[in-house]
Scaffold this motif. Structure first.
Motif, PDB file in Angstrom:
ATOM      1  N   VAL A   1       0.794  -1.346  -0.015  1.00  0.00           N
ATOM      2  CA  VAL A   1      -0.031   0.226  -0.133  1.00  0.00           C
ATOM      3  C   VAL A   1       1.171   1.248   0.079  1.00  0.00           C
ATOM      4  CG1 VAL A   1      -1.784   1.289   1.223  1.00  0.00           C
ATOM      5  CG2 VAL A   1      -1.941  -1.294   1.267  1.00  0.00           C
ATOM      6  N   SER A   2       0.720   2.106  -1.058  1.00  0.00           N
ATOM      7  CA  SER A   2       1.557   3.090  -1.083  1.00  0.00           C
ATOM      8  C   SER A   2       1.411   4.276   0.051  1.00  0.00           C
ATOM      9  CB  SER A   2       1.627   4.012  -2.395  1.00  0.00           C
ATOM     10  OG  SER A   2      -0.045   4.314  -2.963  1.00  0.00           O
ATOM     11  N   GLU A   3       0.350   4.337   0.666  1.00  0.00           N
ATOM     12  CA  GLU A   3       0.264   4.959   1.923  1.00  0.00           C
ATOM     13  C   GLU A   3       0.007   4.356   2.962  1.00  0.00           C
ATOM     14  OE1 GLU A   3      -0.073   8.828   2.110  1.00  0.00           O
ATOM     15  OE2 GLU A   3       0.897   8.540   0.423  1.00  0.00           O
ATOM     16  N   GLY A   4       0.654   4.659   3.963  1.00  0.00           N
ATOM     17  CA  GLY A   4       0.811   3.863   5.293  1.00  0.00           C
ATOM     18  C   GLY A   4       1.301   2.402   5.226  1.00  0.00           C
ATOM     19  N   HIS A   5       0.832   1.795   6.126  1.00  0.00           N
ATOM     20  CA  HIS A   5       1.230   0.381   6.332  1.00  0.00           C
ATOM     21  C   HIS A   5       0.552  -0.774   5.390  1.00  0.00           C
ATOM     22  CE1 HIS A   5       3.052   1.876   9.911  1.00  0.00           C
ATOM     23  NE2 HIS A   5       4.143   0.883   9.959  1.00  0.00           N
ATOM     24  N   ASP A   6       1.304  -1.746   4.946  1.00  0.00           N
ATOM     25  CA  ASP A   6       0.827  -2.850   4.132  1.00  0.00           C
ATOM     26  C   ASP A   6      -0.356  -3.457   4.908  1.00  0.00           C
ATOM     27  OD1 ASP A   6       2.896  -1.971   2.571  1.00  0.00           O
ATOM     28  OD2 ASP A   6       4.484  -3.538   3.093  1.00  0.00           O
ATOM     29  N   ALA A   7      -1.330  -4.216   3.821  1.00  0.00           N
ATOM     30  CA  ALA A   7      -2.503  -4.676   4.594  1.00  0.00           C
ATOM     31  C   ALA A   7      -1.971  -6.316   4.367  1.00  0.00           C
ATOM     32  CB  ALA A   7      -3.676  -4.351   3.449  1.00  0.00           C
ATOM     33  N   PRO A   8      -2.519  -6.892   5.393  1.00  0.00           N
ATOM     34  CA  PRO A   8      -2.346  -8.297   5.472  1.00  0.00           C
ATOM     35  C   PRO A   8      -3.145  -9.299   4.057  1.00  0.00           C
ATOM     36  CG  PRO A   8      -3.582  -7.711   7.536  1.00  0.00           C
ATOM     37  CD  PRO A   8      -3.108  -6.311   6.546  1.00  0.00           C
ATOM     38  N   ALA A   9      -2.588 -10.175   3.868  1.00  0.00           N
ATOM     39  CA  ALA A   9      -2.968 -11.080   2.669  1.00  0.00           C
ATOM     40  C   ALA A   9      -2.879 -12.400   2.958  1.00  0.00           C
ATOM     41  CB  ALA A   9      -2.332 -10.701   1.192  1.00  0.00           C
ATOM     42  N   THR A  10      -3.766 -13.278   2.216  1.00  0.00           N
ATOM     43  CA  THR A  10      -3.794 -14.622   2.356  1.00  0.00           C
ATOM     44  C   THR A  10      -3.049 -15.059   1.147  1.00  0.00           C
ATOM     45  OG1 THR A  10      -5.694 -15.069   1.114  1.00  0.00           O
ATOM     46  CG2 THR A  10      -6.211 -14.806   3.666  1.00  0.00           C
ATOM     47  N   PHE A  11      -2.684 -16.339   0.973  1.00  0.00           N
ATOM     48  CA  PHE A  11      -1.969 -17.078  -0.001  1.00  0.00           C
ATOM     49  C   PHE A  11      -3.178 -16.920  -1.162  1.00  0.00           C
ATOM     50  CE2 PHE A  11      -1.837 -20.818  -2.614  1.00  0.00           C
ATOM     51  CZ  PHE A  11      -0.428 -20.941  -3.243  1.00  0.00           C
ATOM     52  N   GLU A  12      -4.424 -17.371  -0.863  1.00  0.00           N
ATOM     53  CA  GLU A  12      -5.202 -17.144  -1.924  1.00  0.00           C
ATOM     54  C   GLU A  12      -5.520 -15.887  -2.474  1.00  0.00           C
ATOM     55  OE1 GLU A  12      -6.095 -18.692   1.007  1.00  0.00           O
ATOM     56  OE2 GLU A  12      -5.741 -20.522   0.073  1.00  0.00           O
ATOM     57  N   ASP A  13      -5.281 -14.760  -1.709  1.00  0.00           N
ATOM     58  CA  ASP A  13      -5.076 -13.319  -2.470  1.00  0.00           C
ATOM     59  C   ASP A  13      -3.762 -13.186  -3.233  1.00  0.00           C
ATOM     60  OD1 ASP A  13      -7.293 -12.111  -0.408  1.00  0.00           O
ATOM     61  OD2 ASP A  13      -5.759 -11.813   0.839  1.00  0.00           O
ATOM     62  N   VAL A  14      -2.607 -13.653  -3.005  1.00  0.00           N
ATOM     63  CA  VAL A  14      -1.562 -13.726  -3.630  1.00  0.00           C
ATOM     64  C   VAL A  14      -2.005 -14.514  -5.090  1.00  0.00           C
ATOM     65  CG1 VAL A  14       0.924 -14.246  -4.117  1.00  0.00           C
ATOM     66  CG2 VAL A  14       0.112 -13.474  -1.933  1.00  0.00           C
ATOM     67  N   ALA A  15      -2.533 -15.653  -4.890  1.00  0.00           N
ATOM     68  CA  ALA A  15      -2.806 -16.515  -6.236  1.00  0.00           C
ATOM     69  C   ALA A  15      -3.947 -15.859  -7.151  1.00  0.00           C
ATOM     70  CB  ALA A  15      -3.577 -17.869  -5.652  1.00  0.00           C
ATOM     71  N   ALA A  16      -4.900 -15.105  -6.390  1.00  0.00           N
ATOM     72  CA  ALA A  16      -5.706 -14.295  -7.271  1.00  0.00           C
ATOM     73  C   ALA A  16      -5.141 -13.161  -8.092  1.00  0.00           C
ATOM     74  CB  ALA A  16      -6.961 -13.504  -6.451  1.00  0.00           C
ATOM     75  N   GLY A  17      -3.827 -12.621  -7.472  1.00  0.00           N
ATOM     76  CA  GLY A  17      -3.253 -11.509  -8.183  1.00  0.00           C
ATOM     77  C   GLY A  17      -2.320 -11.970  -8.905  1.00  0.00           C
ATOM     78  N   VAL A  18      -1.742 -13.081  -8.874  1.00  0.00           N
ATOM     79  CA  VAL A  18      -0.252 -13.329  -9.741  1.00  0.00           C
ATOM     80  C   VAL A  18      -0.601 -14.992 -10.264  1.00  0.00           C
ATOM     81  CG1 VAL A  18       1.204 -11.828  -8.562  1.00  0.00           C
ATOM     82  CG2 VAL A  18       1.153 -14.254  -7.826  1.00  0.00           C
ATOM     83  N   GLY A  19      -1.626 -15.688 -10.047  1.00  0.00           N
ATOM     84  CA  GLY A  19      -1.737 -16.854 -10.530  1.00  0.00           C
ATOM     85  C   GLY A  19      -1.152 -18.071  -9.571  1.00  0.00           C
ATOM     86  N   LEU A  20      -1.896 -19.116  -9.514  1.00  0.00           N
ATOM     87  CA  LEU A  20      -1.588 -20.277  -8.516  1.00  0.00           C
ATOM     88  C   LEU A  20      -0.230 -20.617  -8.705  1.00  0.00           C
ATOM     89  CD1 LEU A  20      -2.661 -22.114  -6.222  1.00  0.00           C
ATOM     90  CD2 LEU A  20      -3.452 -23.534  -7.798  1.00  0.00           C
ATOM     91  N   SER A  21       0.156 -20.719  -9.988  1.00  0.00           N
ATOM     92  CA  SER A  21       1.805 -21.320  -9.899  1.00  0.00           C
ATOM     93  C   SER A  21       2.649 -20.421  -9.285  1.00  0.00           C
ATOM     94  CB  SER A  21       1.694 -21.898 -11.178  1.00  0.00           C
ATOM     95  OG  SER A  21       2.239 -20.934 -12.180  1.00  0.00           O
ATOM     96  N   THR A  22       2.594 -19.133  -9.863  1.00  0.00           N
ATOM     97  CA  THR A  22       3.496 -18.285  -9.232  1.00  0.00           C
ATOM     98  C   THR A  22       3.325 -18.041  -7.693  1.00  0.00           C
ATOM     99  OG1 THR A  22       3.536 -17.134 -11.331  1.00  0.00           O
ATOM    100  CG2 THR A  22       4.314 -15.766  -9.473  1.00  0.00           C
ATOM    101  N   ALA A  23       2.222 -18.020  -7.259  1.00  0.00           N
ATOM    102  CA  ALA A  23       1.854 -17.890  -5.464  1.00  0.00           C
ATOM    103  C   ALA A  23       2.546 -19.047  -5.004  1.00  0.00           C
ATOM    104  CB  ALA A  23       0.586 -17.882  -5.470  1.00  0.00           C
ATOM    105  N   THR A  24       2.426 -20.251  -5.687  1.00  0.00           N
ATOM    106  CA  THR A  24       3.034 -21.331  -4.793  1.00  0.00           C
ATOM    107  C   THR A  24       4.361 -21.084  -4.736  1.00  0.00           C
ATOM    108  OG1 THR A  24       1.323 -22.536  -5.627  1.00  0.00           O
ATOM    109  CG2 THR A  24       3.086 -23.884  -5.062  1.00  0.00           C
TER     110      THR A  24
END
Ligand code: Q0Z
Length: 277
Positions: A137-160
């Motif tokens: 997050v450019s302003e302030g502190h970073d927001a927690p994410a789950t593995f599923e959030d990462v997979a939704a953002g970059v794809g399951l194989s890259t997230a893994t």
């Protein structure tokens, strides 16, 4: 050389296709940069990170181009690196409970969707290291994410791959440090994708600015742990009457020297090399 970004204690310059990451001697506590530098801090953390990139090269390629081909004014405290397409998540591995991970565990019994045993306390060692990404997050502190959030953002194989690489780098780093009396409670990694499509370790790695380092001899679950690097600065700041709002008062010389000695000790213990600053 074009200045492109300022962080609290570091700067980025662009030089043709490369980036230069430049570490200053600035130090922050409670998220506030203090007016007094810690001599050699920028060099010590840069050289520690460069050493780690070498140690980790069998696990993952990295962005390092050269630690020596940098402008004379940045000698020792800058790295030349390849400019990558950065992954929009901070990849964090936690082996112990502290900070935002502790808060999330206390509120939910889980961190980043990973359910943990009951009864853990501040500073507890986790049964297994856990991947606890955050979104940048450019302003302030970073927001927690789950593995599923990462997979939704970059794809399951890259997230893994990101999760597996992050945990492997953490395990390698924590085990090396532990042999030499330093607990790596957690560490934050940044990855990017190179022009040829390879997932690449970027930024700084396994420094005390990107990780929580604790003196193993003083580890005692159930209370806040002593920071390996900044404990003297924190203790002084707490006793000084400073209200933690800017501007911070100057750091006394003996606190500066004790803190510098901690950065030197961390470099020497982890690398096994003498510091020749
Ligand atoms: C790193 C950061 C700061 C230093 C962007 N190889 C890369 N390619 C593209 N972007 C980056 C990197 Cl390392 C990159 N950061 C974090 C901030 C000083 C590093 F102020 N941001």
């Amino acid at each position: 050389m074009q200045h492109v970004y300022s962080g609290k204690v570091r700067e980025i310059y662009a030089d043709g296709d490369d980036l230069l990451l430049v570490a200053s001697d600035r130090v922050s506590v409670y998220d506030i940069v203090l007016p007094t530098p810690i001599p050699d801090k920028g060099k010590l953390l840069t050289q520690l990170s460069v050493w780690w990139f070498g140690q980790l090269a069998d696990i993952v390629p990295n962005h390092l181009v050269s630690a020596t081909d940098v402008p004379a004014e940045f000698e020792g405290r800058a790295v030349r690196c390849r400019r990558l397409e950065m992954v929009p998540f901070e990849c964090i591995a936690r082996g112990y409970l502290a900070g935002s991970g502790l808060k999330e565990y206390q509120a939910t019994g889980a961190i980043s969707g990973v359910v943990l045993p009951r009864g853990l306390v501040e500073g507890s060692r986790l049964p297994e290291p856990v991947f606890t990404p955050t979104t940048k997050v450019s302003e302030g502190h970073d927001a927690p994410a789950t593995f599923e959030d990462v997979a939704a953002g970059v794809g399951l194989s890259t997230a893994t791959r990101l999760r597996d690489l992050t945990l492997e780098v953490y395990r390698r780093g924590a085990s090396r440090a532990a042999e030499n009396g330093i607990i790596v409670a957690d560490t934050k990694l940044e990855f990017g994708v190179s022009p040829d499509g390879e997932l690449t370790l970027a930024d700084e790695v396994l420094t005390s600015d990107s990780s929580r380092f604790w003196p193993a001899a003083e580890w005692e679950p159930g209370r806040p742990q002593h920071a390996y690097d900044k404990q003297f600065v924190r203790d002084w700041a707490t006793g000084s009457g400073w209200d933690r709002n800017p501007p911070a008062p100057p750091i006394p010389a003996e606190v500066v020297e004790a803190t510098r000695a901690r950065y030197v000790a961390a470099y020497e213990k982890i690398t096994g090399l003498p510091w020749r600053g």
